[in-house]
Design a protein around this motif. Structure first.
Motif, PDB file in Angstrom:
ATOM      1  N   ASP A  66      -6.837   7.637  13.025  1.00 55.23           N
ATOM      2  CA  ASP A  66      -7.343   7.282  14.492  1.00 55.23           C
ATOM      3  C   ASP A  66      -6.731   6.002  15.133  1.00 55.23           C
ATOM      4  OD1 ASP A  66      -9.659   7.293  16.383  1.00 55.23           O
ATOM      5  OD2 ASP A  66     -10.102   5.230  15.516  1.00 55.23           O
ATOM      6  N   LEU A  67      -6.369   5.015  14.264  1.00 55.47           N
ATOM      7  CA  LEU A  67      -5.599   4.036  14.996  1.00 55.47           C
ATOM      8  C   LEU A  67      -4.470   4.040  15.631  1.00 55.47           C
ATOM      9  CD1 LEU A  67      -5.787   1.068  15.345  1.00 55.47           C
ATOM     10  CD2 LEU A  67      -4.486   0.564  13.232  1.00 55.47           C
ATOM     11  N   LEU A 126       4.794   8.477  13.109  1.00 58.05           N
ATOM     12  CA  LEU A 126       4.808   9.503  12.043  1.00 58.05           C
ATOM     13  C   LEU A 126       4.173   9.158  10.823  1.00 58.05           C
ATOM     14  CD1 LEU A 126       6.504  12.191  11.067  1.00 58.05           C
ATOM     15  CD2 LEU A 126       8.473  10.731  10.510  1.00 58.05           C
ATOM     16  N   PRO A 127       2.925   9.742  10.591  1.00 61.17           N
ATOM     17  CA  PRO A 127       1.995   9.326   9.478  1.00 61.17           C
ATOM     18  C   PRO A 127       2.383   9.580   8.169  1.00 61.17           C
ATOM     19  CG  PRO A 127       0.853  10.370  11.165  1.00 61.17           C
ATOM     20  CD  PRO A 127       2.230  10.777  11.447  1.00 61.17           C
ATOM     21  N   ILE A 128       2.720   8.760   7.479  1.00 59.65           N
ATOM     22  CA  ILE A 128       3.382   8.910   5.962  1.00 59.65           C
ATOM     23  C   ILE A 128       2.285   7.978   5.001  1.00 59.65           C
ATOM     24  CG2 ILE A 128       4.873   8.210   4.319  1.00 59.65           C
ATOM     25  CD1 ILE A 128       7.178   9.536   6.379  1.00 59.65           C
ATOM     26  N   ILE A 165       9.545   3.335  20.615  1.00 60.25           N
ATOM     27  CA  ILE A 165       9.553   2.910  19.282  1.00 60.25           C
ATOM     28  C   ILE A 165       8.539   4.128  18.248  1.00 60.25           C
ATOM     29  CG2 ILE A 165       8.444   1.212  17.493  1.00 60.25           C
ATOM     30  CD1 ILE A 165       8.653  -0.894  19.685  1.00 60.25           C
ATOM     31  N   VAL A 166       9.093   4.326  17.102  1.00 61.43           N
ATOM     32  CA  VAL A 166       8.475   5.163  16.101  1.00 61.43           C
ATOM     33  C   VAL A 166       7.921   4.424  14.917  1.00 61.43           C
ATOM     34  CG1 VAL A 166       8.819   7.269  14.473  1.00 61.43           C
ATOM     35  CG2 VAL A 166      10.121   7.223  16.840  1.00 61.43           C
ATOM     36  N   ILE A 167       6.590   4.430  14.658  1.00 59.78           N
ATOM     37  CA  ILE A 167       5.991   3.812  13.454  1.00 59.78           C
ATOM     38  C   ILE A 167       5.865   4.755  12.508  1.00 59.78           C
ATOM     39  CG2 ILE A 167       3.849   2.560  12.834  1.00 59.78           C
ATOM     40  CD1 ILE A 167       3.400   2.145  15.583  1.00 59.78           C
ATOM     41  N   ILE A 168       6.533   4.526  11.509  1.00 56.79           N
ATOM     42  CA  ILE A 168       6.445   5.317  10.196  1.00 56.79           C
ATOM     43  C   ILE A 168       5.545   4.591   9.094  1.00 56.79           C
ATOM     44  CG2 ILE A 168       7.661   6.453   8.316  1.00 56.79           C
ATOM     45  CD1 ILE A 168      10.091   6.776  10.214  1.00 56.79           C
ATOM     46  N   GLY A 169       4.359   5.020   9.094  1.00 54.15           N
ATOM     47  CA  GLY A 169       3.416   4.303   7.923  1.00 54.15           C
ATOM     48  C   GLY A 169       1.866   5.155   7.759  1.00 54.15           C
ATOM     49  N   ASP A 170       1.106   4.434   7.110  1.00 56.82           N
ATOM     50  CA  ASP A 170      -0.231   4.853   7.156  1.00 56.82           C
ATOM     51  C   ASP A 170      -1.340   4.386   8.145  1.00 56.82           C
ATOM     52  OD1 ASP A 170      -0.574   2.303   6.142  1.00 56.82           O
ATOM     53  OD2 ASP A 170      -0.838   2.946   4.260  1.00 56.82           O
ATOM     54  N   GLY A 171      -0.784   3.271   8.778  1.00 57.45           N
ATOM     55  CA  GLY A 171      -1.659   2.801   9.921  1.00 57.45           C
ATOM     56  C   GLY A 171      -2.635   1.925   9.358  1.00 57.45           C
ATOM     57  N   HIS A 172      -2.877   1.660   8.175  1.00 50.88           N
ATOM     58  CA  HIS A 172      -3.936   0.779   7.584  1.00 50.88           C
ATOM     59  C   HIS A 172      -3.330  -0.751   7.628  1.00 50.88           C
ATOM     60  CE1 HIS A 172      -6.699   3.796   5.977  1.00 50.88           C
ATOM     61  NE2 HIS A 172      -5.529   4.176   5.251  1.00 50.88           N
ATOM     62  N   GLU A 173      -3.814  -1.246   8.948  1.00 45.94           N
ATOM     63  CA  GLU A 173      -3.189  -3.025   9.277  1.00 45.94           C
ATOM     64  C   GLU A 173      -4.452  -3.751   8.428  1.00 45.94           C
ATOM     65  OE1 GLU A 173      -3.095  -3.942  13.085  1.00 45.94           O
ATOM     66  OE2 GLU A 173      -5.285  -3.011  13.743  1.00 45.94           O
ATOM     67  N   THR A 174      -3.702  -4.764   8.042  1.00 43.65           N
ATOM     68  CA  THR A 174      -4.476  -5.857   7.303  1.00 43.65           C
ATOM     69  C   THR A 174      -4.412  -7.127   8.193  1.00 43.65           C
ATOM     70  OG1 THR A 174      -2.639  -6.718   5.887  1.00 43.65           O
ATOM     71  CG2 THR A 174      -4.246  -4.881   5.058  1.00 43.65           C
ATOM     72  N   ARG A 175      -3.508  -7.286   9.033  1.00 41.82           N
ATOM     73  CA  ARG A 175      -3.312  -8.535   9.861  1.00 41.82           C
ATOM     74  C   ARG A 175      -2.800  -8.071  11.270  1.00 41.82           C
ATOM     75  NH1 ARG A 175       0.678 -12.994   7.673  1.00 41.82           N
ATOM     76  NH2 ARG A 175       0.105 -13.723   9.726  1.00 41.82           N
ATOM     77  N   SER A 188       0.832  -1.199   0.014  1.00 44.13           N
ATOM     78  CA  SER A 188      -0.114   0.018  -0.028  1.00 44.13           C
ATOM     79  C   SER A 188       0.902   1.337  -0.265  1.00 44.13           C
ATOM     80  CB  SER A 188      -0.907  -0.092   1.302  1.00 44.13           C
ATOM     81  OG  SER A 188      -0.043   0.207   2.236  1.00 44.13           O
ATOM     82  N   GLN A 189       2.083   1.040   0.547  1.00 46.99           N
ATOM     83  CA  GLN A 189       2.982   2.507   0.593  1.00 46.99           C
ATOM     84  C   GLN A 189       3.562   2.542  -0.911  1.00 46.99           C
ATOM     85  OE1 GLN A 189       1.990   4.197   3.295  1.00 46.99           O
ATOM     86  NE2 GLN A 189       4.032   4.368   3.901  1.00 46.99           N
ATOM     87  N   GLY A 190       3.880   1.461  -1.446  1.00 42.66           N
ATOM     88  CA  GLY A 190       4.429   1.555  -2.749  1.00 42.66           C
ATOM     89  C   GLY A 190       6.196   1.989  -2.761  1.00 42.66           C
ATOM     90  N   THR A 191       6.866   1.996  -3.651  1.00 38.81           N
ATOM     91  CA  THR A 191       8.249   2.125  -3.557  1.00 38.81           C
ATOM     92  C   THR A 191       8.404   3.630  -3.163  1.00 38.81           C
ATOM     93  OG1 THR A 191       8.666   0.444  -5.354  1.00 38.81           O
ATOM     94  CG2 THR A 191      10.461   2.198  -4.857  1.00 38.81           C
ATOM     95  N   GLU A 192       7.717   4.658  -3.724  1.00 40.40           N
ATOM     96  CA  GLU A 192       7.685   6.013  -3.285  1.00 40.40           C
ATOM     97  C   GLU A 192       7.237   6.041  -1.807  1.00 40.40           C
ATOM     98  OE1 GLU A 192       5.235  10.098  -4.281  1.00 40.40           O
ATOM     99  OE2 GLU A 192       5.301   8.405  -5.729  1.00 40.40           O
ATOM    100  N   GLY A 193       6.320   5.461  -1.335  1.00 35.98           N
ATOM    101  CA  GLY A 193       6.116   5.565   0.077  1.00 35.98           C
ATOM    102  C   GLY A 193       7.078   5.004   1.097  1.00 35.98           C
ATOM    103  N   LEU A 194       7.419   4.021   0.734  1.00 40.50           N
ATOM    104  CA  LEU A 194       8.635   3.235   1.299  1.00 40.50           C
ATOM    105  C   LEU A 194       9.975   4.237   1.364  1.00 40.50           C
ATOM    106  CD1 LEU A 194       9.888   1.078   3.003  1.00 40.50           C
ATOM    107  CD2 LEU A 194      10.118  -0.452   1.039  1.00 40.50           C
TER     108      LEU A 194
END
Length: 866
Positions: A793-794, A186-188, A156-166, A76-82
């Motif tokens: 929200d998550l 850190l929302p990205i 711990i710093v979480i860098i991502g969109d927060g859309h968990e699937t598992r 979901s992040q793609g190469t650009e988001g990663l």
């Protein structure tokens, strides 16, 4: 100071007391000083041993800091988001001081520790291809926690969109908080890519019987406008396809209808194909599982076999078996009823069933979860004498007439035998029946009770029923006498009914023997001419049945014969409600649909022909009544009772009232099929049920086990076997993958878990003794989606659970608030001290040997000097 098992220290006092007792019993020849020293040493040894076992540790503030960085590397992040996420991680690392350790973990369907330094683009692409099919935040958090060095603060710093699937990020955050780890985010978001996916495929029922209709709904989401094809596979074979038009940001629900025709585990897969420009094709399918059992089998009780054939034949076409039984051949025990999925009672009076059978039916619904349907007719509901019976409790309708009907007054005269042969149970039952009759009458009604032996006795004169309690008291005082002469009491009741002003006038005569006197048939015919109807009840084998039947025939009433005194109350209330004319309406009407209900799915507009009559009832407070008559009385009512479901249909399914439905309505079979399927017991074990659900990455199994209808089974051996078939091979047979023993977690409750690791269908089959039941679990293929959004929200809830915060780009978390502590275990020096005390204890007990060794040593020293 901290302790691993501080409760062990509570053993100190009882251990010291036991030591004192042992010392008091000791007969060792030792002087007082040595005894006291030995006691002190041993007491210290006991305290040191307990302290070591309690696991003491000293907490030391170290000042060391460590930061874990978790970067979302899913598709979901793609190469650009990663790339953007890793750049933010590198910036965080560059701003850390030399005293702070750090590491980076990339998350996908599994976490991977990333070497320091820039990563080649091909490495990132390979990771997303191999491990980016899911966003497993909780696994990455747990993995990162294990990488922290001892004695360092843990952020711990979480860098991502927060859309968990598992997994379950919130549960991981709770565990991290307990472990002293703070989470920051850190929302990205990755770029919004053209993507279409099937979010889920859901079945209207997880279990059903063969021949039942099943609805499968595919929920589709898309970020692009496109057209494609949606295909449905059943056990690996394509059974349907349809074109779909997708709109960006607009959810689409497509529903398929299937009718599984055989007993099997049906595996369904929906696949979205032909979507041009779809960036994540891995999320274009979804699975579900349906357990199809044998055909529904219901017990059908009807007093008219020929008339019952209409419903039985219609249901045979729908794949539902009705086991038709008539009075004299009715199952009467819970064990006999338990083999059916439901019970239908159609136009069978309560006194024919009997109290025992009705109690068994109540337990069948309440304890075993069975279904129960009562159909209307002249011998059903209140007309069938079900008022204040176990079946009355079951029904979703009240059996008394609507209030407006009470404006039409009725008068009832009860003429009962009180001769010597009635003494005991018969007379008591007759009195109870008379009282029950008074209870079903209204305030505007009249009742008179007349007893006879060799002469007439006025028990309660004909009067308006203002107080049921008063009449009940008068009836209760009746005692048995001698002789049997019906005629005087017959005439008393007739005269009382002639004098009273009431719209309906009815007499009930009860006797168990032969009566003197004559001219009864002529008197009954005269009563009928005067607007008085007469019913008779003969009890026992010695009663004059032929005479009583002739009186009822001439009097326009009913004649009842019973050998069981307990049936008298049912007969009286049935006859009273029937002849007072309030409970039945025989006029054509068209049903009115007023509420939506699952059993009426597809009947959005009601277009049936007229029904020709029904039994009047009143809706109970919590019942659902989707169909009513033209006057608003309940026609179709439904509710849950205990573990089961109960439905009431106040008209019939026979030619008396439903003749137009049978002859002219094409939906007759479908209507009754849906009513019966919704009412019947869902497919499951007789005394065993199994439920499955996902908890994070684990599949939780829960079995509810009973010994019998009302007793939970404890200390049972419950085994579960797990089978699997891959998502892309649903036509293949299920293969066993794991065996589990479920542990008891509550009364009759057993639980276990396993971890599904591949996308596909998991079938769980639980067994305890002869009981076996199965349930399915779906581990869907990837549900990643390139939404280009952040689940703020998550992430916000997860960080707040641990005391962390949402960061801005380039912002460092405040790690000064996280304690950097080190636990220094103290049990090793305690053990060394304990060993030293053991040597001291040995020296005190062997003091003479110590002195001898001392003297030898001193003698050797003196020789050496000489």
């Amino acid at each position: 100071m901290d302790w691993e098992s501080p409760k062990l220290l509570l053993l100190a006092l009882p251990a010291l007391a036991l030591l004192l007792w042992f010392e008091s019993q000791s007969a060792h020849p030792m002087d007082g000083l040595r005894k006291r020293l030995l006691l002190v040493v041993r007491a210290l040894g006991i305290l040191l041993a307990l302290a070591a076992l309690a696991g003491p540790a000293r907490i030391s503030q170290t000042g060391k800091k460590a930061l874990g960085i978790v970067v979302d590397a899913s598709q979901s992040q793609g190469t650009e988001g990663l790339t953007k996420g890793l750049a933010e991680a590198a910036r965080l690392q560059s701003r850390l001081g030399d005293d702070t350790e750090s590491f980076i973990v990339m998350l996908g369907d599994k976490p991977v520790l990333t070497p320091k330094g820039p990563q080649p683009v091909n490495n990132l692409t390979r990771f997303q291809t191999e491990h980016g099919g899911d966003s497993h935040y909780s696994a990455a958090i747990e993995y990162a926690e294990a990488l922290f060095p001892a004695g360092a603060s843990r952020d711990i710093v979480i860098i991502g969109d927060g859309h968990e699937t598992r997994g379950d990020l919130l549960e991981a955050a709770r565990q991290a908080s307990v472990a002293g780890v703070r989470l920051h985010a850190l929302p990205i978001a990755g770029p919004r890519k053209p993507d279409a996916r099937i979010r889920e495929l859901t079945a209207s029922r997880a279990r059903l019987n063969e021949g039942a209709t099943l609805k499968l709904t595919a929920q589709i989401e898309s970020t692009l406008d496109a057209q494609g094809t949606l295909k449905l596979y059943e056990n690996g074979i394509q059974v349907e396809q349809r074109p779909v038009t997708l709109k960006a940001g607009v959810a689409l629900a497509e529903t398929f209808t299937r009718t599984p025709g055989e007993r099997n585990i049906f595996k369904y897969r929906a696949v979205l194909e032909g979507i041009g420009g779809d960036s994540i094709p891995a999320n274009n399918s979804a699975l579900t599982l349906v357990d199809v059992r044998g055909r529904l089998r219901l017990l059908y009780l009807d007093s008219e076999g020929g008339e019952a054939a209409y419903l039985a034949q219609a249901m045979a076409k729908e794949g539902i078996e009705l086991d038709l039984r008539q009075p004299g051949n009715i199952p009467s025990t819970l064990d006999q009823l338990s083999g059916y999925d439901g019970i239908i009672v159609s136009d069978v009076p309560a006194h024919v069933l009997g109290e025992g059978t009705m109690n068994a039916m109540r337990d069948y619904v309440d304890k075993l979860g069975g279904g129960f349907l009562m159909l209307g007719g002249p011998n059903s509901f209140g007309l069938g004498g079900y008022y204040k019976t176990p079946v009355d409790d079951l029904l979703p309708v009240r059996l008394k007439a609507p209030d407006e009907e009470e404006k039409q007054s009725a008068a009832v005269a009860i003429v009962m035998d009180r001769s010597g042969s009635m003494a005991g149970e018969k007379l008591e039952m007759a009195k109870s029946a008379s009282i029950a009759t008074a209870e079903v009458l209204g305030r505007n009604d009249f009742i008179g009770v007349y007893a006879f032996d060799s002469e007439a006795h006025v028990v309660a004169p004909m009067t308006r029923l203002t107080s049921t309690a008063t009449v009940a008291g008068q009836i209760s005082a009746v005692a048995s006498g001698g002789g049997t002469n019906l005629q005087p009491a017959f005439e008393e009741g007739r005269e009382a009914l002639r004098r009273v002003k009431a719209k309906v006038k009815h007499m009930i005569i009860l006797t168990d023997g032969q009566t003197s006197g004559s001219g009864y048939e002529a008197m009954a015919a005269q009563c009928r001419g005067e607007g008085i109807t007469i019913s008779t009840v003969s009890i026992g084998e010695g009663s004059h049945v032929a005479l009583l039947q002739a009186i009822a025939s001439s009097g326009g009433g009913q004649s009842y014969t019973t050998t069981d005194a307990t049936n008298i109350s049912r007969i009286f209330t049935q006859d009273t409600l029937m002849h007072t004319g309030r409970m039945m309406r025989e006029e054509p009407f068209i049903p009115v649909l007023v509420e939506k209900h699952a059993m009426l799915a597809g009947f959005d507009k009601w277009t049936s022909p007229d029904l020709l009559g029904y039994v009047k009832t009143i809706r109970k407070a919590t019942a659902q009544v989707p169909l009513v008559t033209d006057t608003g009385d309940p026609l179709l009512a439904h509710w849950r009772f205990g573990l089961g479901k109960v439905t009431a249909f106040t008209s019939d399914a026979k030619s008396r009232w439903a003749s137009l439905w049978i002859a002219r309505w094409p939906e007759f079979s479908r209507f009754w099929s849906q009513v019966l399927r919704e009412t019947a017991r869902p497919p499951q074990g007789r005394h065993m049920d199994l439920a499955t659900e996902m908890r994070g990455d684990d599949a939780l199994l829960r079995v509810d086990l009973q010994e019998d209808a009302g007793t939970r089974s404890n200390d049972a051996q419950v085994q579960a076997e797990v089978f699997f078939v891959a998502a892309d091979a649903l036509g293949a047979p299920l293969k066993p993958v794991q065996n589990l023993t479920l542990g008891q977690s509550g009364p009759g409750l057993y639980e276990g878990s396993f971890r599904p690791d591949q996308p596909g269908v998991y079938l769980v089959r639980a067994q305890s003794g002869a009981e076996m039941v199965s349930a399915g679990l779906i581990h869907n293929p990837s549900s990643e989606a390139s939404l280009g959004t952040v689940n703020e929200d998550l992430l916000d809830r997860a960080t707040k659970l641990t005391g962390g915060k949402i960061l801005k780009p380039g912002e460092l978390p405040d790690m000064s608030e996280t304690r950097a502590v080190q636990y220094i275990e103290l049990w090793p020096p305690l053990i060394l001290t304990l060993l030293l005390l053991f040597l001291v204890d040995l020296g005190i007990r062997r003091w003479e040997h110590v002195q001898g060794l001392w003297e030898i040593a001193m003698a050797m020293v003196k020789r050496g000097k000489a």
